[in-house]
Design a protein around this motif. Structure first.
Motif, PDB file in Angstrom:
ATOM      1  N   MET A   1       0.837  -1.189   0.000  1.00 43.89           N
ATOM      2  CA  MET A   1       0.000   0.000   0.000  1.00 43.89           C
ATOM      3  C   MET A   1       0.878   1.248   0.000  1.00 43.89           C
ATOM      4  SD  MET A   1      -2.835   1.060   2.791  1.00 43.89           S
ATOM      5  CE  MET A   1      -2.409   2.602   3.561  1.00 43.89           C
ATOM      6  N   ASN A   2       0.645   2.116  -0.948  1.00 48.73           N
ATOM      7  CA  ASN A   2       1.409   3.365  -1.021  1.00 48.73           C
ATOM      8  C   ASN A   2       0.751   4.428  -0.163  1.00 48.73           C
ATOM      9  OD1 ASN A   2       3.252   2.322  -2.793  1.00 48.73           O
ATOM     10  ND2 ASN A   2       2.166   3.003  -4.597  1.00 48.73           N
ATOM     11  N   ILE A   3       1.589   5.219   0.478  1.00 48.36           N
ATOM     12  CA  ILE A   3       1.064   6.328   1.255  1.00 48.36           C
ATOM     13  C   ILE A   3       1.135   7.597   0.414  1.00 48.36           C
ATOM     14  CG2 ILE A   3       1.700   5.260   3.438  1.00 48.36           C
ATOM     15  CD1 ILE A   3       3.985   7.300   3.638  1.00 48.36           C
ATOM     16  N   THR A   4       0.322   8.563   0.761  1.00 46.93           N
ATOM     17  CA  THR A   4       0.314   9.812  -0.002  1.00 46.93           C
ATOM     18  C   THR A   4       1.551  10.636   0.355  1.00 46.93           C
ATOM     19  OG1 THR A   4      -0.880  11.081   1.666  1.00 46.93           O
ATOM     20  CG2 THR A   4      -2.218   9.857   0.050  1.00 46.93           C
ATOM     21  N   LEU A   5       1.834  11.612  -0.482  1.00 45.04           N
ATOM     22  CA  LEU A   5       2.958  12.504  -0.224  1.00 45.04           C
ATOM     23  C   LEU A   5       2.755  13.238   1.101  1.00 45.04           C
ATOM     24  CD1 LEU A   5       5.589  13.859  -1.033  1.00 45.04           C
ATOM     25  CD2 LEU A   5       4.253  15.457  -2.429  1.00 45.04           C
TER      26      LEU A   5
ATOM     27  N   GLU B   1       5.112  24.329  11.723  1.00 48.79           N
ATOM     28  CA  GLU B   1       5.595  25.703  11.613  1.00 48.79           C
ATOM     29  C   GLU B   1       7.079  25.755  11.253  1.00 48.79           C
ATOM     30  OE1 GLU B   1       5.099  29.936  13.907  1.00 48.79           O
ATOM     31  OE2 GLU B   1       4.762  28.098  15.038  1.00 48.79           O
ATOM     32  N   THR B   2       7.883  24.857  11.836  1.00 41.64           N
ATOM     33  CA  THR B   2       9.317  24.815  11.536  1.00 41.64           C
ATOM     34  C   THR B   2       9.550  24.483  10.062  1.00 41.64           C
ATOM     35  OG1 THR B   2       9.840  24.174  13.801  1.00 41.64           O
ATOM     36  CG2 THR B   2      11.507  23.704  12.136  1.00 41.64           C
ATOM     37  N   LEU B   3       8.841  23.477   9.571  1.00 41.91           N
ATOM     38  CA  LEU B   3       8.964  23.114   8.155  1.00 41.91           C
ATOM     39  C   LEU B   3       8.483  24.263   7.273  1.00 41.91           C
ATOM     40  CD1 LEU B   3       9.507  21.192   5.811  1.00 41.91           C
ATOM     41  CD2 LEU B   3       7.267  20.144   6.240  1.00 41.91           C
ATOM     42  N   ALA B   4       7.363  24.843   7.629  1.00 42.88           N
ATOM     43  CA  ALA B   4       6.809  25.947   6.840  1.00 42.88           C
ATOM     44  C   ALA B   4       7.773  27.134   6.788  1.00 42.88           C
ATOM     45  CB  ALA B   4       5.468  26.374   7.425  1.00 42.88           C
ATOM     46  N   ASN B   5       8.376  27.473   7.918  1.00 42.70           N
ATOM     47  CA  ASN B   5       9.329  28.588   7.959  1.00 42.70           C
ATOM     48  C   ASN B   5      10.520  28.320   7.053  1.00 42.70           C
ATOM     49  OD1 ASN B   5       7.794  30.114   9.720  1.00 42.70           O
ATOM     50  ND2 ASN B   5       8.884  29.424  11.536  1.00 42.70           N
ATOM     51  N   TYR B   6      11.017  27.087   7.057  1.00 44.33           N
ATOM     52  CA  TYR B   6      12.142  26.706   6.207  1.00 44.33           C
ATOM     53  C   TYR B   6      11.795  26.903   4.728  1.00 44.33           C
ATOM     54  CZ  TYR B   6      15.613  23.722   3.900  1.00 44.33           C
ATOM     55  OH  TYR B   6      16.597  23.239   3.069  1.00 44.33           O
ATOM     56  N   LEU B   7      10.553  26.594   4.382  1.00 44.79           N
ATOM     57  CA  LEU B   7      10.119  26.666   2.987  1.00 44.79           C
ATOM     58  C   LEU B   7       9.545  28.028   2.619  1.00 44.79           C
ATOM     59  CD1 LEU B   7       8.356  23.186   2.836  1.00 44.79           C
ATOM     60  CD2 LEU B   7      10.577  23.786   1.835  1.00 44.79           C
ATOM     61  N   GLY B   8       9.400  28.915   3.608  1.00 45.02           N
ATOM     62  CA  GLY B   8       8.844  30.234   3.347  1.00 45.02           C
ATOM     63  C   GLY B   8       7.340  30.218   3.146  1.00 45.02           C
ATOM     64  N   LEU B   9       6.669  29.324   3.860  1.00 46.33           N
ATOM     65  CA  LEU B   9       5.220  29.153   3.727  1.00 46.33           C
ATOM     66  C   LEU B   9       4.546  29.305   5.081  1.00 46.33           C
ATOM     67  CD1 LEU B   9       5.373  25.852   1.662  1.00 46.33           C
ATOM     68  CD2 LEU B   9       4.970  28.128   0.742  1.00 46.33           C
TER      69      LEU B   9
ATOM     70  N   PHE C   1       2.174  27.617   8.127  1.00 51.10           N
ATOM     71  CA  PHE C   1       1.991  26.255   8.644  1.00 51.10           C
ATOM     72  C   PHE C   1       0.686  25.662   8.124  1.00 51.10           C
ATOM     73  CE2 PHE C   1      -0.430  28.512  11.866  1.00 51.10           C
ATOM     74  CZ  PHE C   1      -1.467  27.629  12.163  1.00 51.10           C
ATOM     75  N   GLN C   2      -0.266  26.534   7.755  1.00 50.75           N
ATOM     76  CA  GLN C   2      -1.528  26.039   7.207  1.00 50.75           C
ATOM     77  C   GLN C   2      -1.307  25.306   5.885  1.00 50.75           C
ATOM     78  OE1 GLN C   2      -1.099  29.199   8.383  1.00 50.75           O
ATOM     79  NE2 GLN C   2      -2.933  29.923   9.449  1.00 50.75           N
ATOM     80  N   ALA C   3      -0.329  25.756   5.094  1.00 51.18           N
ATOM     81  CA  ALA C   3      -0.022  25.072   3.831  1.00 51.18           C
ATOM     82  C   ALA C   3       0.461  23.655   4.107  1.00 51.18           C
ATOM     83  CB  ALA C   3       1.028  25.848   3.046  1.00 51.18           C
TER      84      ALA C   3
ATOM     85  N   PRO D   1       2.042  20.035  -2.316  1.00 46.86           N
ATOM     86  CA  PRO D   1       3.083  21.061  -2.433  1.00 46.86           C
ATOM     87  C   PRO D   1       3.376  21.374  -3.901  1.00 46.86           C
ATOM     88  CG  PRO D   1       3.968  19.024  -1.463  1.00 46.86           C
ATOM     89  CD  PRO D   1       2.520  18.812  -1.712  1.00 46.86           C
ATOM     90  N   ASP D   2       3.744  22.618  -4.151  1.00 44.40           N
ATOM     91  CA  ASP D   2       4.158  23.008  -5.492  1.00 44.40           C
ATOM     92  C   ASP D   2       5.374  22.168  -5.883  1.00 44.40           C
ATOM     93  OD1 ASP D   2       5.926  24.796  -7.351  1.00 44.40           O
ATOM     94  OD2 ASP D   2       3.890  25.611  -7.477  1.00 44.40           O
ATOM     95  N   VAL D   3       5.431  21.761  -7.121  1.00 49.25           N
ATOM     96  CA  VAL D   3       6.514  20.892  -7.591  1.00 49.25           C
ATOM     97  C   VAL D   3       7.887  21.529  -7.364  1.00 49.25           C
ATOM     98  CG1 VAL D   3       6.467  21.683  -9.981  1.00 49.25           C
ATOM     99  CG2 VAL D   3       7.206  19.355  -9.470  1.00 49.25           C
ATOM    100  N   THR D   4       7.965  22.837  -7.393  1.00 54.52           N
ATOM    101  CA  THR D   4       9.259  23.499  -7.184  1.00 54.52           C
ATOM    102  C   THR D   4       9.754  23.376  -5.743  1.00 54.52           C
ATOM    103  OG1 THR D   4       8.214  25.644  -6.745  1.00 54.52           O
ATOM    104  CG2 THR D   4       8.829  25.171  -9.031  1.00 54.52           C
ATOM    105  N   LEU D   5       8.870  22.994  -4.823  1.00 53.03           N
ATOM    106  CA  LEU D   5       9.260  22.821  -3.419  1.00 53.03           C
ATOM    107  C   LEU D   5       9.780  21.420  -3.111  1.00 53.03           C
ATOM    108  CD1 LEU D   5       6.268  24.623  -1.658  1.00 53.03           C
ATOM    109  CD2 LEU D   5       8.621  25.453  -1.892  1.00 53.03           C
ATOM    110  N   ILE D   6       9.547  20.486  -4.010  1.00 57.45           N
ATOM    111  CA  ILE D   6       9.903  19.078  -3.740  1.00 57.45           C
ATOM    112  C   ILE D   6      11.389  18.906  -3.397  1.00 57.45           C
ATOM    113  CG2 ILE D   6       9.946  16.742  -4.702  1.00 57.45           C
ATOM    114  CD1 ILE D   6       7.114  17.834  -3.902  1.00 57.45           C
ATOM    115  N   PRO D   7      12.330  19.473  -4.161  1.00 56.66           N
ATOM    116  CA  PRO D   7      13.741  19.311  -3.785  1.00 56.66           C
ATOM    117  C   PRO D   7      14.055  19.880  -2.401  1.00 56.66           C
ATOM    118  CG  PRO D   7      13.575  20.069  -6.060  1.00 56.66           C
ATOM    119  CD  PRO D   7      12.201  20.170  -5.459  1.00 56.66           C
TER     120      PRO D   7
END
Length: 73
Positions: free
Chosen positions: A1-5, A21-29, A31-33, A44-50
């Motif tokens: 079974m695959n899990i979602t991203l 919030e920590t992850l969001a701050n790192y990505l400039g987003l 925490f709601q995103a 997530p936007d494809v440009t954020l994946i890396p």
């Protein structure tokens, strides 16, 4: 079974004991995103994946739970 991203991001985040919030701050987003990703309300936007993969120290393949060997079976 695959899990979602979103589920994978949530699992990696909890594994490292990091808040949304920590992850969001790192990505400039907001925490709601991140919350929307984790609850499968958005992706997530494809440009954020890396940057997401880099943040968690995993490959993009790992982030997407991709295994070429399993795909060929």
């Amino acid at each position: 079974m695959n899990i979602t991203l979103g589920e994978k991001i949530k699992a990696l985040r909890k594994q490292k004991n990091i808040s949304q919030e920590t992850l969001a701050n790192y990505l400039g987003l907001s925490f709601q995103a991140v919350s929307k990703w984790e609850n499968a309300l958005a992706m997530p936007d494809v440009t954020l994946i890396p940057a997401i993969a880099s943040f968690f120290g995993v490959s993009i393949d790992d982030l997407f739970d991709f295994n070429l060997y399993e795909m060929s079976l």
